[in-house]
Motif scaffolding. Sequence first.
Motif, PDB file in Angstrom:
ATOM      1  N   ARG A 172       0.826  -1.208   0.000  1.00 14.39           N
ATOM      2  CA  ARG A 172       0.000   0.000   0.000  1.00 14.39           C
ATOM      3  C   ARG A 172       0.860   1.258   0.000  1.00 14.39           C
ATOM      4  O   ARG A 172       0.581   2.227  -0.717  1.00 14.39           O
ATOM      5  N   VAL A 173       1.923   1.244   0.825  1.00 13.70           N
ATOM      6  CA  VAL A 173       2.817   2.404   0.864  1.00 13.70           C
ATOM      7  C   VAL A 173       3.521   2.588  -0.470  1.00 13.70           C
ATOM      8  O   VAL A 173       3.681   3.716  -0.955  1.00 13.70           O
ATOM      9  N   TYR A 193      -5.244   2.691  -7.066  1.00 14.70           N
ATOM     10  CA  TYR A 193      -6.233   3.050  -6.052  1.00 14.70           C
ATOM     11  C   TYR A 193      -5.938   2.251  -4.790  1.00 14.70           C
ATOM     12  O   TYR A 193      -5.543   1.082  -4.862  1.00 14.70           O
ATOM     13  N   ILE A 194      -6.091   2.904  -3.633  1.00 11.60           N
ATOM     14  CA  ILE A 194      -5.876   2.243  -2.328  1.00 11.60           C
ATOM     15  C   ILE A 194      -7.205   2.200  -1.588  1.00 11.60           C
ATOM     16  O   ILE A 194      -7.807   3.243  -1.313  1.00 11.60           O
ATOM     17  N   GLN A 195      -7.646   0.999  -1.266  1.00 12.83           N
ATOM     18  CA  GLN A 195      -8.883   0.838  -0.509  1.00 12.83           C
ATOM     19  C   GLN A 195      -8.593   0.816   0.981  1.00 12.83           C
ATOM     20  O   GLN A 195      -7.475   0.553   1.411  1.00 12.83           O
ATOM     21  N   GLY A 196      -9.603   1.063   1.771  1.00 15.34           N
ATOM     22  CA  GLY A 196      -9.458   1.005   3.227  1.00 15.34           C
ATOM     23  C   GLY A 196      -9.928   2.288   3.883  1.00 15.34           C
ATOM     24  O   GLY A 196     -10.331   3.260   3.220  1.00 15.34           O
ATOM     25  N   GLU A 199      -5.074   5.613   7.669  1.00 14.04           N
ATOM     26  CA  GLU A 199      -4.418   6.866   7.343  1.00 14.04           C
ATOM     27  C   GLU A 199      -3.795   6.859   5.954  1.00 14.04           C
ATOM     28  O   GLU A 199      -3.747   7.898   5.296  1.00 14.04           O
ATOM     29  N   ILE A 200      -3.324   5.682   5.494  1.00 11.06           N
ATOM     30  CA  ILE A 200      -2.709   5.621   4.166  1.00 11.06           C
ATOM     31  C   ILE A 200      -3.750   5.886   3.084  1.00 11.06           C
ATOM     32  O   ILE A 200      -3.499   6.641   2.136  1.00 11.06           O
ATOM     33  N   SER A 201      -4.928   5.271   3.206  1.00 13.12           N
ATOM     34  CA  SER A 201      -5.984   5.520   2.224  1.00 13.12           C
ATOM     35  C   SER A 201      -6.429   6.980   2.266  1.00 13.12           C
ATOM     36  O   SER A 201      -6.727   7.577   1.224  1.00 13.12           O
TER      37      SER A 201
END
Length: 459
Positions: A172-173, A193-196, A199-201
């Motif tokens: 993800r990072v 695209y990042i799901q979740g 804080e990263i999303s």
Amino acid sequence: YCKAISQSSVFWVPMTSRDKYGNEYWNLSLVRRLPLAEADYNAVLVIKVSDNYLRTRINSQEYAAMISVNDREVFFNSNRSEYGISQKVPIDYDKSYYQYTGKEKINGVTYFVDVSTLYLYQSDSRLYICTMNDLGYVSIKRILTICVLILAVAILIPGLIIHFFTEYFTSRVLTLRQAMHQASTEDYDIRSYIQGQDEISEAFSDLEVMVRNIKKKDAEMYEARINEAELRNEQQVMEFKMLASQINPHFLYNTLETIRMKAFAANDKEVARAIKLLGKSMRYVLENTGTSYTTLSRELEHVNVYLDIQKLRFTDKFDGITEIGEEVDPEKIYILPLLLQPVVENAILHGLEEREHGGIIKISVTKHIEEQELLCIEVSDNGCGMTEEELAQLRRDIEQKDMTRSKSIGLYNINQRIKLTYGDAFGIQVLSVPDEGTRVRLYLPISRMAEKDSPAVCI
């Protein structure tokens, strides 16, 4: 018999006897002299303790027992074939009371051994009772093996979970890093695209918002250039908005890279603090996008937050110092937002590039009285400094617009914002000495910074 008639007290001895078939038996015997009345002779009483009596009370299938009197032969043994031998375990008979517990290797077999001394009633005789177990050591080794296997499983399973979680977190990072790098090269067509809901999303969502805003502002800038003749003033306003809203993607990339490395160390407090500082910094940037002023105190607070974030990356590489002159009230002075962070960033990344530790970033705010009263904000470092050629090139880059270059863009933008807002008489001055450091000074007119609506142009 001789010992019995020579003393009046009783004593115990191991004795042998034979049955009518010639078989030898060992017994524990109590011996005592019995004086005879009106006689010159003494009788000796011998009482033998039945071996079967002892065996029914002492014998055990789990433990082997050997009993001897004083330093004499063994009169009782769990193994009938070993009567009459010496104790297998070394015993210090000179001690009045001997006791030992430990392990001994006998005939190649490791035994757990316990030796105790027992005083006999109204007698100087001592019984030495040795108990041995050859299965205890094996059982302990088996238990230790099982414990090691359990610990291995207990470590392996969490290790696998941590590994898969780390891989998931790292992917993800890396996705966020790739998207930010793509945006830093002005390629805003981000397909990942990042799901979740973590804080990263959220950071990725903020990046998408930033990219959309930049693309929107690019479109507006392009439209303004088409109508340059009629909309010159609006074009200038759009340029100011672009300069003010620029967020250095490398800063976000480096910060989140630091957060990723901190997560590898599994220190939740540091990760939480890093994310908090990042959110605070981004909130300040987003709140001041499109605004024309902010207080000097808020700008300095934002710079201190930025320094705290950079310290997470570089640990002991540098310290930050802020000095405000007594004649300056930062709560009553309004300046353009986001002026100082690019200067501080430039000092850390370039000024202190060759320093591993001991670096100092110093921010000084003072008043200068020349032709008019000026506010001087100086950002200095104790880094490697620049040669005269490098300093001359940097000064040219600050004054001349060149969108193809990748260096000194931040200082150029700041210089242009100051000049377009306050006039060409104000801007940035850079001083540097090799091996002594670099000083970047921002000169602003105090007469136009005391009121909230003081800036002449909305940026």
